[in-house]
Write an enzyme that holds these catalytic residues in place. Structure first.
Site, short mmCIF file in Angstrom:
data_model
loop_
_atom_site.label_atom_id
_atom_site.label_comp_id
_atom_site.label_asym_id
_atom_site.label_seq_id
_atom_site.Cartn_x
_atom_site.Cartn_y
_atom_site.Cartn_z
CD GLN A 192 -10.49 51.58 38.24
OE1 GLN A 192 -10.08 50.44 38.12
NE2 GLN A 192 -11.29 51.92 39.21
CG HIS A 224 -4.68 45.34 37.71
ND1 HIS A 224 -3.81 44.36 37.28
CD2 HIS A 224 -5.89 44.76 37.79
CE1 HIS A 224 -4.48 43.23 37.11
NE2 HIS A 224 -5.75 43.45 37.42
N GLY A 225 -7.28 47.99 36.85
CA GLY A 225 -8.66 48.28 37.22
C GLY A 225 -9.12 47.48 38.43
CG HIS A 226 -8.63 48.53 41.98
ND1 HIS A 226 -7.76 49.27 41.20
CD2 HIS A 226 -8.75 49.22 43.15
CE1 HIS A 226 -7.38 50.35 41.87
NE2 HIS A 226 -7.98 50.34 43.06
CB VAL A 227 -14.69 47.96 42.56
CG1 VAL A 227 -15.07 48.33 41.14
CG2 VAL A 227 -14.98 46.50 42.85
#
Length: 112
Positions: free
Chosen positions: A53, A97-100
């Site tokens: 993130q 795992h980075g995400h929005v």
């Protein structure tokens, strides 16, 4: 983390080894329908390359990722939506795992 870690479901989706309903895809980004369904529209927008993130938010990819998230929000939730990002265990981040999140499709309620 820059390399693909073991047991990252998002990396598996990016690699085509896990199924997903894809709503956007380019060389750097992917947007998928979230498996959670507590509101009508739940999308996840993320870099295709595994990064945390913090790495995602600190990288140059955030401008494009934000554009994609907002465009999809307008497309799928014309009456309004939220873009959320969770950081760490206490912030309810369940995937490394980075995400929005793009959520909407109904009135999301008033803040308490």
């Amino acid at each position: 983390m820059s390399s693909e870690p073991t047991n990252c479901v998002f990396c598996e989706i990016v690699a085509g080894r896990e199924p997903a309903r894809i709503r956007y895809l380019d060389n750097d980004l992917i947007a998928i329908v979230n498996r959670l369904t507590w509101v009508p529209v739940m999308l996840l927008v993320m870099p295709r390359r595994h990064m945390s993130q913090l790495e995602m938010w600190s990288s140059g990819i955030m401008t494009r990722l934000g554009d994609v998230a907002a465009t999809l929000g307008c497309m799928y939730c014309p009456n309004g939506f939220r873009i959320l990002s969770n950081f760490g265990y206490d912030g309810l981040q369940s995937q490394s795992h980075g995400h929005v999140h793009v959520i909407g499709g109904q009135f999301l309620g008033h803040y308490a």
